[in-house]
Design an enzyme around this catalytic site. Structure first.
Site, PDB file in Angstrom:
ATOM      1  N   HIS A 246       0.849  -1.189   0.000  1.00 47.21           N
ATOM      2  CA  HIS A 246       0.000   0.000   0.000  1.00 47.21           C
ATOM      3  C   HIS A 246       0.890   1.248   0.000  1.00 47.21           C
ATOM      4  O   HIS A 246       1.931   1.259   0.676  1.00 47.21           O
ATOM      5  CB  HIS A 246      -0.855  -0.039   1.274  1.00 47.21           C
ATOM      6  CG  HIS A 246      -2.132   0.748   1.209  1.00 47.21           C
ATOM      7  ND1 HIS A 246      -2.155   2.104   1.022  1.00 47.21           N
ATOM      8  CD2 HIS A 246      -3.426   0.362   1.323  1.00 47.21           C
ATOM      9  CE1 HIS A 246      -3.408   2.521   1.053  1.00 47.21           C
ATOM     10  NE2 HIS A 246      -4.199   1.496   1.224  1.00 47.21           N
TER      11      HIS A 246
ATOM     12  N   TYR B  21      -5.431  -4.586  10.489  1.00 48.23           N
ATOM     13  CA  TYR B  21      -5.763  -5.215   9.198  1.00 48.23           C
ATOM     14  C   TYR B  21      -7.261  -5.520   9.141  1.00 48.23           C
ATOM     15  O   TYR B  21      -7.932  -5.599  10.173  1.00 48.23           O
ATOM     16  CB  TYR B  21      -4.910  -6.472   8.986  1.00 48.23           C
ATOM     17  CG  TYR B  21      -4.574  -6.622   7.526  1.00 48.23           C
ATOM     18  CD1 TYR B  21      -3.783  -5.657   6.902  1.00 48.23           C
ATOM     19  CD2 TYR B  21      -5.082  -7.637   6.757  1.00 48.23           C
ATOM     20  CE1 TYR B  21      -3.488  -5.751   5.540  1.00 48.23           C
ATOM     21  CE2 TYR B  21      -4.796  -7.733   5.401  1.00 48.23           C
ATOM     22  CZ  TYR B  21      -4.010  -6.775   4.801  1.00 48.23           C
ATOM     23  OH  TYR B  21      -3.733  -6.854   3.467  1.00 48.23           O
TER      24      TYR B  21
ATOM     25  N   GLY C   7       0.196  -4.955   1.941  1.00 49.82           N
ATOM     26  CA  GLY C   7      -0.962  -5.234   1.090  1.00 49.82           C
ATOM     27  C   GLY C   7      -0.594  -5.996  -0.168  1.00 49.82           C
ATOM     28  O   GLY C   7      -1.421  -6.669  -0.772  1.00 49.82           O
TER      29      GLY C   7
HETATM   30  O1  YZS Z   1      12.069   8.550  -0.417  1.00 47.00           O
HETATM   31  P1  YZS Z   1      11.654   8.382  -1.868  1.00 47.00           P
HETATM   32  O2  YZS Z   1      10.750   9.463  -2.374  1.00 47.00           O
HETATM   33  O3  YZS Z   1      12.822   8.056  -2.781  1.00 47.00           O
HETATM   34  O4  YZS Z   1      10.716   7.044  -1.926  1.00 47.00           O
HETATM   35  C1  YZS Z   1      11.249   5.820  -1.477  1.00 47.00           C
HETATM   36  C2  YZS Z   1      10.245   5.220  -0.503  1.00 47.00           C
HETATM   37  O5  YZS Z   1       9.673   6.167   0.372  1.00 47.00           O
HETATM   38  C3  YZS Z   1       9.203   4.707  -1.467  1.00 47.00           C
HETATM   39  N1  YZS Z   1       8.396   3.653  -0.855  1.00 47.00           N
HETATM   40  C4  YZS Z   1       7.104   3.809  -0.479  1.00 47.00           C
HETATM   41  N2  YZS Z   1       6.287   4.878  -0.526  1.00 47.00           N
HETATM   42  C5  YZS Z   1       5.029   4.708  -0.052  1.00 47.00           C
HETATM   43  N3  YZS Z   1       4.565   3.535   0.446  1.00 47.00           N
HETATM   44  C6  YZS Z   1       5.360   2.440   0.503  1.00 47.00           C
HETATM   45  N4  YZS Z   1       4.861   1.279   0.955  1.00 47.00           N
HETATM   46  C7  YZS Z   1       6.705   2.567   0.041  1.00 47.00           C
HETATM   47  N5  YZS Z   1       7.762   1.709  -0.045  1.00 47.00           N
HETATM   48  C8  YZS Z   1       8.775   2.399  -0.590  1.00 47.00           C
HETATM   49  O6  YZS Z   1       9.923   4.186  -2.582  1.00 47.00           O
HETATM   50  C9  YZS Z   1      11.205   4.875  -2.672  1.00 47.00           C
HETATM   51  C10 YZS Z   1      12.323   3.855  -2.650  1.00 47.00           C
HETATM   52  O7  YZS Z   1      12.245   3.254  -1.363  1.00 47.00           O
HETATM   53  P2  YZS Z   1      13.596   2.833  -0.599  1.00 47.00           P
HETATM   54  O8  YZS Z   1      13.188   2.450   0.774  1.00 47.00           O
HETATM   55  O9  YZS Z   1      14.623   3.888  -0.772  1.00 47.00           O
HETATM   56  O10 YZS Z   1      14.031   1.536  -1.432  1.00 47.00           O
HETATM   57  P3  YZS Z   1      14.915   0.303  -0.928  1.00 47.00           P
HETATM   58  O11 YZS Z   1      16.008   0.804  -0.057  1.00 47.00           O
HETATM   59  O12 YZS Z   1      15.230  -0.480  -2.140  1.00 47.00           O
HETATM   60  O13 YZS Z   1      13.945  -0.538   0.022  1.00 47.00           O
HETATM   61  C11 YZS Z   1      12.838  -1.184  -0.564  1.00 47.00           C
HETATM   62  C12 YZS Z   1      11.869  -1.573   0.580  1.00 47.00           C
HETATM   63  C13 YZS Z   1      10.579  -2.136  -0.039  1.00 47.00           C
HETATM   64  C14 YZS Z   1      12.545  -2.635   1.488  1.00 47.00           C
HETATM   65  C15 YZS Z   1      11.540  -0.310   1.398  1.00 47.00           C
HETATM   66  O14 YZS Z   1      11.128   0.724   0.490  1.00 47.00           O
HETATM   67  C16 YZS Z   1      10.451  -0.535   2.388  1.00 47.00           C
HETATM   68  O15 YZS Z   1      10.634  -1.216   3.432  1.00 47.00           O
HETATM   69  N6  YZS Z   1       9.230  -0.018   2.041  1.00 47.00           N
HETATM   70  C17 YZS Z   1       8.083  -0.162   2.936  1.00 47.00           C
HETATM   71  C18 YZS Z   1       7.458  -1.524   2.760  1.00 47.00           C
HETATM   72  C19 YZS Z   1       6.216  -1.651   3.636  1.00 47.00           C
HETATM   73  O16 YZS Z   1       6.310  -1.605   4.881  1.00 47.00           O
HETATM   74  N7  YZS Z   1       5.070  -1.744   2.997  1.00 47.00           N
HETATM   75  C20 YZS Z   1       3.771  -1.960   3.704  1.00 47.00           C
HETATM   76  C21 YZS Z   1       2.866  -0.770   3.499  1.00 47.00           C
HETATM   77  N8  YZS Z   1       1.593  -1.040   4.240  1.00 47.00           N
HETATM   78  C22 YZS Z   1       0.647  -1.814   3.712  1.00 47.00           C
HETATM   79  O17 YZS Z   1       0.758  -2.334   2.620  1.00 47.00           O
HETATM   80  C23 YZS Z   1      -0.607  -2.034   4.521  1.00 47.00           C
HETATM   81  C24 YZS Z   1      -1.311  -0.769   4.845  1.00 47.00           C
HETATM   82  S1  YZS Z   1      -0.275  -2.931   5.980  1.00 47.00           S
HETATM   83  O18 YZS Z   1       0.790  -2.255   6.593  1.00 47.00           O
HETATM   84  O19 YZS Z   1      -1.489  -2.955   6.762  1.00 47.00           O
HETATM   85  O20 YZS Z   1       0.129  -4.254   5.517  1.00 47.00           O
END
Ligand code: YZS
Length: 259
Positions: free
Chosen positions: A64, A138, A108
């Site tokens: 998400h 969730y 998500g």
């Molecule tokens: O800072 P910039 O502008 O370069 O953007 C960065 C991140 O902020 C962005 N980005 C996201 N933006 C919004 N929502 C996200 N979920 C998200 N994930 C990433 O993408 C740009 C590159 O991210 P980096 O972190 O620099 O990339 P990297 O070092 O390669 O790491 C990749 C991961 C995927 C490991 C890292 O971005 C990360 O941990 N992202 C968050 C993953 C996450 O927690 N997603 C769950 C979101 N929540 C949900 O889906 C539901 C609501 S729930 O939580 O209920 O399951």
């Protein structure tokens, strides 16, 4: 610029995520494009849909778009949330949907992958369920989905630890149907898709819907449903929920107080 690419060949539709800069987050834009593509591919008489990221992706989808999570007071995963809408669309599509997964899958996006009918991964595939990391309650259908597919204990571990599950663990937990070498992933996936296109689409469509209806046939009394919704509200109304989102956007670890 489009955040997905769409292809239809030999009755096999393919949706490929195309937003590497934002790690293929399931933004409302991405989801709108997915829903439009699914509609167009259905008109094109696809018999199987493959959802994938480009070859070599380290992140299949980061889930998400956290920027689009509502502030406290509004349900972050309500019935009409774009992510919840596309999950229902995939689950009710009358054709098999194969998730071809290379790289990590977050939040998500795990639910999106699990909404597909067959999941094929490779050694770099991992799944991380993150609500507890952000402070999100969730939703009922999402939790039921995980319970049905991986069982209560694996689902609890995934939600409570918010730690990635490796491909092997995911295979053991019943999330992944197959793990193949990354170099074989595409050939393996499309060979299975071609096999499916040779079978009866009517029979397959009805069997998929039967399984969906039977798997979701959990009697839930109105009182229980209202109690669950009330519990979820205490979370999305909380300071912890606001802190989880703020910490993510400030790129720091959240400090949860349980309030
Ligand atoms: O800072 P910039 O502008 O370069 O953007 C960065 C991140 O902020 C962005 N980005 C996201 N933006 C919004 N929502 C996200 N979920 C998200 N994930 C990433 O993408 C740009 C590159 O991210 P980096 O972190 O620099 O990339 P990297 O070092 O390669 O790491 C990749 C991961 C995927 C490991 C890292 O971005 C990360 O941990 N992202 C968050 C993953 C996450 O927690 N997603 C769950 C979101 N929540 C949900 O889906 C539901 C609501 S729930 O939580 O209920 O399951």
């Amino acid at each position: 610029m489009a955040v997905i690419n769409t292809q239809l060949k030999d009755n096999i539709g393919t949706i490929t995520f195309n937003d590497p800069e934002h790690r293929n987050i399931l933004s409302s834009t991405m989801i709108d494009e997915m829903l439009q593509s699914i509609g167009a591919l259905q008109k094109g008489k696809m018999r199987v849909l493959v959802i994938r990221a480009p070859a070599g992706s380290k992140v299949w989808s980061a889930g998400h778009d956290v920027h689009e999570l509502p502030l406290p007071g509004r349900d972050p995963l309500s019935y009409h949330d774009p992510l919840v809408t596309v999950l229902r669309s995939i689950q009710s599509l009358p054709i098999p949907v194969i998730a071809m997964i290379e790289g990590s899958v977050w939040g998500g996006a795990c639910d999106l992958a699990l909404s597909c009918d067959i999941l094929i991964g490779c050694p770099t595939t991992s799944f991380c369920m993150t609500p507890a990391k952000i402070g999100v309650p969730y939703n009922v259908s999402g939790i039921l989905h995980f319970m049905n597919i991986m069982g209560v204990n694996f689902a609890k571990e995934m939600f409570f630890t918010a730690e990635p599950l490796s491909a092997e663990q995911a295979n053991r937990a019943g999330l992944l149907n197959h793990i193949v070498e990354a170099a074989e992933l595409e050939a393996f996936t499309y060979s299975m898709a071609q096999q499916i296109t040779r079978n009866s689409p009517l029979s397959i469509g009805v069997i998929k819907e039967q399984i969906r209806l039977l798997a979701s046939a959990h009697p839930l009394s109105p009182l229980t449903f209202e109690r669950v919704q009330g519990l979820r509200r205490t979370v999305y109304d909380s300071k912890d929920y606001a802190e989880g989102i703020k910490a993510f956007l400030e790129k720091r670890a959240p400090v949860f107080t349980g309030e």
